[in-house]
Design a protein around this motif. Structure first.
Motif, PDB file in Angstrom:
ATOM      1  N   UNK A 164       0.754  -1.247   0.000  1.00  0.00           N
ATOM      2  CA  UNK A 164       0.000   0.000   0.000  1.00  0.00           C
ATOM      3  C   UNK A 164       0.778   1.288   0.000  1.00  0.00           C
ATOM      4  N   UNK A 165       2.099   1.237  -0.224  1.00  0.00           N
ATOM      5  CA  UNK A 165       2.893   2.468  -0.258  1.00  0.00           C
ATOM      6  C   UNK A 165       2.862   3.081  -1.662  1.00  0.00           C
ATOM      7  N   UNK A 166       3.149   4.368  -1.738  1.00  0.00           N
ATOM      8  CA  UNK A 166       3.337   5.063  -3.012  1.00  0.00           C
ATOM      9  C   UNK A 166       4.831   4.998  -3.324  1.00  0.00           C
ATOM     10  N   UNK A 167       5.204   4.343  -4.417  1.00  0.00           N
ATOM     11  CA  UNK A 167       6.599   3.983  -4.651  1.00  0.00           C
ATOM     12  C   UNK A 167       7.247   4.894  -5.699  1.00  0.00           C
ATOM     13  N   UNK A 168       8.369   5.491  -5.320  1.00  0.00           N
ATOM     14  CA  UNK A 168       9.231   6.249  -6.217  1.00  0.00           C
ATOM     15  C   UNK A 168      10.534   5.467  -6.369  1.00  0.00           C
ATOM     16  N   UNK A 169      11.153   5.547  -7.551  1.00  0.00           N
ATOM     17  CA  UNK A 169      12.415   4.825  -7.725  1.00  0.00           C
ATOM     18  C   UNK A 169      13.289   5.535  -8.731  1.00  0.00           C
ATOM     19  N   UNK A 170      14.598   5.326  -8.610  1.00  0.00           N
ATOM     20  CA  UNK A 170      15.555   5.847  -9.574  1.00  0.00           C
ATOM     21  C   UNK A 170      16.099   4.706 -10.419  1.00  0.00           C
ATOM     22  N   UNK A 171      16.429   5.038 -11.669  1.00  0.00           N
ATOM     23  CA  UNK A 171      17.100   4.101 -12.567  1.00  0.00           C
ATOM     24  C   UNK A 171      17.765   4.927 -13.662  1.00  0.00           C
TER      25      UNK A 171
END
Length: 322
Positions: A164-171
């Motif tokens: 249930x988290x709002x996910x941000x990511x780098x790539x």
């Protein structure tokens, strides 16, 4: 048994296949016939002489495996010969046989093959222990994981999203960001073109950040935290010494944790593995979280696996089959 040994330290070519004495399970340990293991960034550091095994651990590289129980040490009651398992290791995975403390064995999750299961223990234990047990990520919070296309990143995205988290990511490429989006990332950030600090500040800040870079990202990570945010540093690819703005951290009532998994006491590792089996494996069995496998190759090609890891072009896990 056959196992990968290192002729000194250095480039991947120092790794080769050799014959070593079979390990014997001590009291409280289980002997596993290895089906597959996986390449981790820590393995490449050990090969270079930068990450030695903890006291008492095998000198053979390898922090996880899957396989079949073939012998029980004195006092082991929870496992039987013939059980198919996956295991979190302090070392010894690049081999045909490995002795494992019984608390670090986990059943192969339903719906996952024995080979694929080799890519689960390290990422599952790392993400569960750091993001949820330590940082306490909750449903509705914003979560940032750096390196979203790697083994830990692909698992962290899925697990955080499933819970249930709002996910941000780098790539570092559009192709990798597309994979991250497919796994559940709400917002992908190409670190070659965008500032993750500005993206997170515009979104209200990250409640939890999982970072494998260390020093080079420390200042930016603190800036990107929300009020009462928690930064967990699990790697040092970007160096070991950085500048920490304590005033900013204090104003945000933030926390910075630096943790490792390999050297923890057996009881702590057993508790983490038990938590993974209870909370994570049902999500794997339901298909909401899955192992992401980039490729698999024979154990004898461990040096090629290390080169692939260090080129950083992979997505997910690199497996070595025995």
């Amino acid at each position: 048994m056959r196992a990968i040994v290192a002729d000194g330290t250095g480039a991947p070519d120092v790794l080769s296949l050799a014959e070593l004495p079979d390990p014997e399970p001590a009291a409280g340990e289980v002997l596993v016939k290895v089906a597959a293991t996986a390449v981790n960034r820590a393995d490449t550091l050990q090969r270079q002489g930068l990450y030695p095994p903890p006291p008492g651990a095998s000198d053979v590289i390898g922090l996880e495996c899957s396989g079949t129980v073939v012998a029980l040490g004195e006092g082991v009651q929870d496992w039987q010969v013939g059980d198919e398992v996956c295991a979190l290791l302090a070392g010894g995975g690049y081999a045909e046989l490995v002795a494992v403390p019984s608390g670090q064995l986990m059943p192969v999750p339903e719906g996952v093959s024995l080979t694929e299961a080799a890519g689960l223990p390290e990422v599952a234990a790392t993400v569960w222990s750091n993001v949820f047990m330590l940082a306490g990520l909750k449903a509705g919070e914003r979560f940032l994981v750096h390196g979203g296309a790697g083994g830990i990143g692909t698992f962290a995205i899925q697990l955080a999203s499933a819970l249930g988290a709002e996910v941000f990511t780098t790539a570092g490429s559009p192709e990798k960001l597309a994979v991250c989006a497919d796994l559940g990332a709400t917002r992908g950030i190409n670190y070659r073109e965008e500032s993750f600090v500005e993206v997170l500040k515009d979104a209200g800040g990250a409640d939890v950040i999982l970072d494998n870079m260390g020093a080079s990202y420390l200042s930016g990570n603190v800036k990107a935290l929300a009020t009462a945010g928690r930064l967990v540093v699990i790697g040092m690819q970007g160096g070991v010494k950085g500048e920490l703005n304590l005033g900013m951290l204090l104003n945000k009532r933030g926390a910075v944790h630096a943790t490792s998994l390999r050297g923890r006491p057996l009881e702590e590792k057993a508790a983490i593995c038990a938590g993974v089996v209870e909370h994570v494996w049902p999500l794997v069995a339901a298909g909401r979280v899955r192992p992401v496998i980039h490729t698999s190759m024979p154990l004898a090609q461990a040096s090629a696996g290390h080169r692939l890891m260090e080129e950083s072009g992979h997505v997910g896990k690199i497996l070595l089959t025995v």
